[in-house]
Design a protein around this motif. Structure first.
Motif, short mmCIF file in Angstrom:
data_model
loop_
_atom_site.label_atom_id
_atom_site.label_comp_id
_atom_site.label_asym_id
_atom_site.label_seq_id
_atom_site.Cartn_x
_atom_site.Cartn_y
_atom_site.Cartn_z
N PHE A 12 0.84 -1.21 0.00
CA PHE A 12 0.00 0.00 0.00
C PHE A 12 0.87 1.25 0.00
N ILE A 13 1.90 1.26 0.84
CA ILE A 13 2.79 2.42 0.92
C ILE A 13 3.43 2.69 -0.43
N ALA A 120 17.97 13.19 10.80
CA ALA A 120 17.94 12.77 9.39
C ALA A 120 16.66 12.02 9.06
N LEU A 121 16.20 11.14 9.97
CA LEU A 121 14.95 10.42 9.75
C LEU A 121 13.77 11.38 9.71
N GLN A 122 13.74 12.34 10.61
CA GLN A 122 12.65 13.31 10.62
C GLN A 122 12.64 14.12 9.32
N LYS A 123 13.79 14.53 8.85
CA LYS A 123 13.87 15.28 7.59
C LYS A 123 13.38 14.42 6.43
N TYR A 124 13.79 13.14 6.40
CA TYR A 124 13.37 12.20 5.36
C TYR A 124 11.84 12.11 5.32
N VAL A 125 11.22 11.93 6.46
CA VAL A 125 9.76 11.81 6.53
C VAL A 125 9.10 13.15 6.18
N ASN A 126 9.64 14.24 6.68
CA ASN A 126 9.07 15.56 6.39
C ASN A 126 9.10 15.88 4.90
N ASN A 130 8.69 7.48 3.07
CA ASN A 130 7.80 6.52 3.71
C ASN A 130 8.49 5.89 4.91
N PHE A 131 7.72 5.68 5.98
CA PHE A 131 8.26 5.12 7.21
C PHE A 131 7.27 4.09 7.73
N ALA A 132 7.77 2.88 8.02
CA ALA A 132 6.92 1.83 8.61
C ALA A 132 7.61 1.32 9.86
N ALA A 133 6.81 1.04 10.89
CA ALA A 133 7.34 0.51 12.15
C ALA A 133 6.63 -0.80 12.44
#
Length: 163
Positions: A12-13, A120-126, A130-133
């Motif tokens: 889906f992502i 860096a992760l926050q910038k990537y998502v912003n 796509n981020f999955a946990a």
């Protein structure tokens, strides 16, 4: 059941990334995913199996996964290479004393991801990444407002209160 849920979630992502190519009947190049499975506390025995399952199922959905536990890979340039970042069963942040009582002591040496990596992760998502946990991933970076907003805050029961 968990593999099916994961597969459906990732497909889906990534479905929006291939919609244009599918309309043109062109096979898109594989999407790239990074599986991050570092732990700083309890380590699930199922992590290697989950990594292999993601890599195997990924080929069905035209996704190629890399895997790392190196928090040094969390830089702007490194993350920009990926279509999705997957936190897989990450646990821990802070320190436990000898009696297994939790202390909210955070340092870059014991955290699953240091501050530079979190930034860096926050910038990537912003920027639209796509981020999955998956599974216990909400049990890491508990004191990060960004992670709290992305995946929620777990309910932590101190060892002294556990049956």
């Amino acid at each position: 059941m968990h593999i099916l849920s994961l597969t459906l979630s990732l497909s889906f992502i990534l479905s929006s990334m291939s919609s244009v190519s599918a309309q043109q009947n062109i096979l898109p190049s594989p999407a790239r995913g990074l599986i991050y499975s570092a732990t700083a506390d309890f380590r699930h025995d199922s992590i290697p199996t989950a990594i292999q399952a993601l890599k195997t199922q990924g080929t069905t959905y035209n996704i190629t996964f890399d895997q790392t536990e190196d928090k040094g890979r969390f830089t702007d340039d490194q993350l920009a290479q990926y279509d999705v970042i997957v936190f897989l069963q990450n646990t821990g942040e802070g320190e436990l004393d000898d009696t297994r009582v939790w202390h909210d002591v955070i340092s870059d040496t014991c955290a699953v991801l240091d501050q530079a990596g979190q930034d860096a992760l926050q910038k990537y998502v912003n920027l639209g990444g796509n981020f999955a946990a998956i599974h216990a991933a909400s049990d890491c970076l508990r004191n990060s407002t960004f992670i709290d907003h992305e995946i929620g805050k777990p309910i932590f029961v101190p060892w002294s209160l556990r049956p």
